[in-house]
Design an enzyme around this catalytic site. Structure first.
Site, PDB file in Angstrom:
ATOM      1  N   ASN A 116     -20.270  -8.191  61.655  1.00 56.60           N
ATOM      2  CA  ASN A 116     -19.808  -6.689  61.148  1.00 56.60           C
ATOM      3  C   ASN A 116     -20.586  -6.360  59.892  1.00 56.60           C
ATOM      4  O   ASN A 116     -20.144  -5.466  59.374  1.00 56.60           O
ATOM      5  CB  ASN A 116     -18.624  -6.315  61.714  1.00 56.60           C
ATOM      6  CG  ASN A 116     -17.704  -7.143  61.292  1.00 56.60           C
ATOM      7  OD1 ASN A 116     -17.604  -7.938  60.275  1.00 56.60           O
ATOM      8  ND2 ASN A 116     -16.421  -7.016  61.786  1.00 56.60           N
ATOM      9  N   ARG A 255      -9.773  -5.315  52.463  1.00 61.65           N
ATOM     10  CA  ARG A 255      -8.548  -5.506  53.132  1.00 61.65           C
ATOM     11  C   ARG A 255      -7.552  -4.759  52.479  1.00 61.65           C
ATOM     12  O   ARG A 255      -7.655  -4.642  50.909  1.00 61.65           O
ATOM     13  CB  ARG A 255      -8.019  -7.006  52.795  1.00 61.65           C
ATOM     14  CG  ARG A 255      -8.469  -7.803  53.989  1.00 61.65           C
ATOM     15  CD  ARG A 255      -8.183  -7.500  55.268  1.00 61.65           C
ATOM     16  NE  ARG A 255      -9.100  -8.143  56.516  1.00 61.65           N
ATOM     17  CZ  ARG A 255     -10.034  -8.196  57.269  1.00 61.65           C
ATOM     18  NH1 ARG A 255     -10.637  -6.805  56.956  1.00 61.65           N
ATOM     19  NH2 ARG A 255     -10.356  -8.572  58.067  1.00 61.65           N
ATOM     20  N   GLN A 284      -1.429  -2.885  59.401  1.00 64.02           N
ATOM     21  CA  GLN A 284      -1.909  -1.999  60.229  1.00 64.02           C
ATOM     22  C   GLN A 284      -1.522  -2.122  61.523  1.00 64.02           C
ATOM     23  O   GLN A 284      -1.302  -3.012  62.121  1.00 64.02           O
ATOM     24  CB  GLN A 284      -3.410  -2.620  60.280  1.00 64.02           C
ATOM     25  CG  GLN A 284      -4.322  -2.418  59.067  1.00 64.02           C
ATOM     26  CD  GLN A 284      -5.853  -2.859  59.303  1.00 64.02           C
ATOM     27  OE1 GLN A 284      -6.522  -2.633  58.219  1.00 64.02           O
ATOM     28  NE2 GLN A 284      -6.175  -3.273  60.213  1.00 64.02           N
ATOM     29  N   HIS A 308      -9.102   1.241  60.705  1.00 64.38           N
ATOM     30  CA  HIS A 308      -9.930  -0.023  60.360  1.00 64.38           C
ATOM     31  C   HIS A 308     -10.902   0.033  61.405  1.00 64.38           C
ATOM     32  O   HIS A 308     -10.773  -0.621  62.571  1.00 64.38           O
ATOM     33  CB  HIS A 308      -8.970  -0.977  60.568  1.00 64.38           C
ATOM     34  CG  HIS A 308      -9.620  -2.344  59.926  1.00 64.38           C
ATOM     35  ND1 HIS A 308      -9.015  -3.481  59.635  1.00 64.38           N
ATOM     36  CD2 HIS A 308     -11.010  -2.666  59.751  1.00 64.38           C
ATOM     37  CE1 HIS A 308      -9.827  -4.315  59.272  1.00 64.38           C
ATOM     38  NE2 HIS A 308     -11.015  -3.864  59.398  1.00 64.38           N
TER      39      HIS A 308
HETATM   40  P1  NAP Z   1     -18.404 -13.238  51.887  1.00 59.36           P
HETATM   41  O1  NAP Z   1     -19.670 -13.410  52.490  1.00 59.36           O
HETATM   42  O2  NAP Z   1     -17.509 -14.517  52.341  1.00 59.36           O
HETATM   43  O3  NAP Z   1     -18.362 -12.622  50.647  1.00 59.36           O
HETATM   44  C1  NAP Z   1     -17.159 -12.573  50.086  1.00 59.36           C
HETATM   45  C2  NAP Z   1     -17.528 -12.707  48.476  1.00 59.36           C
HETATM   46  O4  NAP Z   1     -16.357 -12.610  47.664  1.00 59.36           O
HETATM   47  C3  NAP Z   1     -17.860 -14.167  48.327  1.00 59.36           C
HETATM   48  O5  NAP Z   1     -18.983 -14.447  47.301  1.00 59.36           O
HETATM   49  C4  NAP Z   1     -16.601 -14.654  47.511  1.00 59.36           C
HETATM   50  O6  NAP Z   1     -17.069 -15.942  46.889  1.00 59.36           O
HETATM   51  C5  NAP Z   1     -16.372 -13.582  46.845  1.00 59.36           C
HETATM   52  N1  NAP Z   1     -14.909 -13.716  46.139  1.00 59.36           N
HETATM   53  C6  NAP Z   1     -13.754 -14.116  46.648  1.00 59.36           C
HETATM   54  N2  NAP Z   1     -12.904 -13.712  45.795  1.00 59.36           N
HETATM   55  C7  NAP Z   1     -13.218 -13.248  44.755  1.00 59.36           C
HETATM   56  C8  NAP Z   1     -12.575 -12.314  43.682  1.00 59.36           C
HETATM   57  N3  NAP Z   1     -11.171 -12.638  43.677  1.00 59.36           N
HETATM   58  N4  NAP Z   1     -13.410 -11.712  43.032  1.00 59.36           N
HETATM   59  C9  NAP Z   1     -14.745 -11.549  43.265  1.00 59.36           C
HETATM   60  N5  NAP Z   1     -15.096 -12.025  44.155  1.00 59.36           N
HETATM   61  C10 NAP Z   1     -14.592 -12.787  45.058  1.00 59.36           C
HETATM   62  O7  NAP Z   1     -17.537 -12.250  52.994  1.00 59.36           O
HETATM   63  P2  NAP Z   1     -18.119 -10.909  53.691  1.00 59.36           P
HETATM   64  O8  NAP Z   1     -18.613 -11.170  54.858  1.00 59.36           O
HETATM   65  O9  NAP Z   1     -18.973 -10.227  52.475  1.00 59.36           O
HETATM   66  O10 NAP Z   1     -16.902 -10.165  53.710  1.00 59.36           O
HETATM   67  C11 NAP Z   1     -16.012  -9.734  52.803  1.00 59.36           C
HETATM   68  C12 NAP Z   1     -14.709  -9.413  53.160  1.00 59.36           C
HETATM   69  O11 NAP Z   1     -14.695  -7.959  53.809  1.00 59.36           O
HETATM   70  C13 NAP Z   1     -13.901 -10.278  54.478  1.00 59.36           C
HETATM   71  O12 NAP Z   1     -13.206 -11.272  53.958  1.00 59.36           O
HETATM   72  C14 NAP Z   1     -12.989  -9.365  55.127  1.00 59.36           C
HETATM   73  O13 NAP Z   1     -11.705  -9.311  54.388  1.00 59.36           O
HETATM   74  C15 NAP Z   1     -13.715  -7.871  54.811  1.00 59.36           C
HETATM   75  N6  NAP Z   1     -14.126  -7.507  56.031  1.00 59.36           N
HETATM   76  C16 NAP Z   1     -13.774  -6.098  56.274  1.00 59.36           C
HETATM   77  C17 NAP Z   1     -14.330  -5.759  57.854  1.00 59.36           C
HETATM   78  C18 NAP Z   1     -13.857  -4.178  58.127  1.00 59.36           C
HETATM   79  O14 NAP Z   1     -14.001  -4.063  59.300  1.00 59.36           O
HETATM   80  N7  NAP Z   1     -13.393  -3.453  57.267  1.00 59.36           N
HETATM   81  C19 NAP Z   1     -15.323  -6.363  58.219  1.00 59.36           C
HETATM   82  C20 NAP Z   1     -15.788  -7.512  57.711  1.00 59.36           C
HETATM   83  C21 NAP Z   1     -15.093  -7.986  56.815  1.00 59.36           C
HETATM   84  P3  NAP Z   1     -16.901 -17.315  47.012  1.00 59.36           P
HETATM   85  O15 NAP Z   1     -17.745 -17.519  48.140  1.00 59.36           O
HETATM   86  O16 NAP Z   1     -17.068 -18.231  45.816  1.00 59.36           O
HETATM   87  O17 NAP Z   1     -15.522 -17.450  47.813  1.00 59.36           O
END
Ligand code: NAP
Length: 362
Positions: A116, A255, A284, A308
């Site tokens: 997503n 989140r 939530q 959400h």
């Molecule tokens: P992703 O591809 O794993 O990207 C997350 C990025 O954030 C990674 O590059 C990670 O680095 C970095 N990161 C971790 N901790 C950090 C910090 N303290 N400061 C700055 N950067 C940091 O994940 P994604 O698919 O983009 O998703 C991100 C988040 O969005 C998910 O974990 C989820 O909680 C949320 N999400 C929300 C929805 C919604 O429906 N609202 C849907 C999908 C996801 P590293 O790889 O080095 O750890």
């Protein structure tokens, strides 16, 4: 051995249709597939006693971040037959991952990475635009008979020429940057543990900022796209908000627990923030008195909050349902040839770097 699948999804209720794959009633469109693989299914949207009763002998639990069931230590301890936890979506912070690891139990946790990301990136851009254009108050105003241009225009801007920053430039953060490029921002900034490859960075012409304080001090708009873990819980707090540019906008589709609700509400009230938008909360659903339900900016409006929903539109549901089917096919056949990017814990051991007790700011 138990062959029970417990699936905890959102309630379709009176709005259920066959297309709404992600509802508890439709169980991701996988009821037949479960049956064919000799599994019984309990599919529910209840997050209380039904879970406590059925998790005890469940082999597999499927859950979703949209109506998250908090799978805590107590529930894991009671789940004697549990082998596999699958998140229908992205983000498995509703599961006590650290406890599973510490317990030494051979439980695997997988999610449907990427399912997503486009949906959320589009929603984040929508939210940014809604806020800076003062769109929601404008829409609300037409319900009355006041043609009050000034009330809306006094707090509405263009995106062009603004500095936009993302905390986290992973799958979603990067897609947001890509989608912002055509708006001709002044600058795109990012803060992340790892730098983007030069190929990716140059496509969006983004600048990496090493310090989060510096990042937020430069941005007109900050968007949060990092996972929730011990290093990001409460990250957006009073102290960090004090470093934001006066009148900045904050968008959080990552989140809810990454931001401190009372601190965000206070920043809006004082004018430090002009608007807050996002679709993630903790818990939530949030209690009736959660500050984000009613908070407002100095003009008495300015927010763009949704339940959400950003990662669970029909396109996303189709993708994460297929992703869950693929994970379970891999499990049922015993091949365990999961996509590496989907694995959070394998037999109780962390495979991803994205979560975990040792995941703190480097
Ligand atoms: P992703 O591809 O794993 O990207 C997350 C990025 O954030 C990674 O590059 C990670 O680095 C970095 N990161 C971790 N901790 C950090 C910090 N303290 N400061 C700055 N950067 C940091 O994940 P994604 O698919 O983009 O998703 C991100 C988040 O969005 C998910 O974990 C989820 O909680 C949320 N999400 C929300 C929805 C919604 O429906 N609202 C849907 C999908 C996801 P590293 O790889 O080095 O750890």
């Amino acid at each position: 051995m138990s062959k029970k699948i417990l699936s905890v999804l959102f309630k379709g209720g009176e709005y259920n249709t066959p297309k709404l794959l992600g509802s508890a009633e439709n169980a991701l469109g996988l009821k037949k597939f479960f049956e064919e693989n000799g599994r019984s299914l309990v599919s529910t949207s209840d997050k209380g006693s039904t879970i406590d009763e059925h998790i005890k002998d469940a082999e597999i639990v499927i859950s979703t971040p949209f109506n998250p069931v908090y799978i805590d230590q107590k529930r894991i301890e009671s789940a004697k037959n549990l082998k596999l936890l699958v998140t229908a979506g992205v983000g498995s912070d509703h599961i006590d991952l650290d406890y599973i690891q510490k317990s030494g139990r051979k439980i695997s946790v997988l999610e449907v990475t990427g399912s997503n990301t486009t949906s959320v990136a589009e929603h984040a851009v929508l939210t940014i635009l809604s806020l800076i254009k003062n769109f929601i108050p404008a829409h609300e105003s037409i319900k009355g008979d006041n043609w009050d241009i000034a009330r809306i225009s006094r707090d509405a801007y263009d995106l062009e020429g603004k500095t936009i920053a993302t905390i986290g430039a992973g799958r979603i953060g990067y897609k947001i940057l890509e989608r912002l490029v055509p708006f001709k921002p002044k600058e795109l900034l990012y803060y992340d543990y790892q730098p983007l490859s030069e190929e990716l960075r140059s496509k969006v012409n983004a600048t990496r900022i090493d310090s989060i304080e510096e990042l937020v001090s430069k941005a007109d708009i900050v968007t949060v796209n990092a996972p929730l873990h011990s290093g990001t819980k409460g990250l957006i707090n009073k102290e960090l908000l004090s470093k934001f540019k006066d009148g900045a906008y904050l968008v959080n589709t990552a989140r809810g627990a990454i931001a401190v609700p009372e601190d965000v509400a206070a920043a809006l009230k004082s004018g430090k923030l002009s608007g807050y938008g996002g679709d993630v909360w903790y818990p939530q659903p949030p209690p009736a008195n959660h500050p984000w339900r009613t908070m407002s900016n100095v003009y008495g409006d300015g927010n763009a909050m949704t339940p959400h929903i950003s990662g669970s539109n029909l396109d996303a549901q189709a993708r994460y349902s297929l992703g869950v089917k693929n994970i379970l096919t891999s499990y049922f056949t015993g091949k365990l040839d999961y996509r590496p990017q989907d694995i959070i814990l394998l037999d109780g051991q962390y495979v991803t770097k994205a979560y975990g007790a040792d995941k703190v700011k480097k």
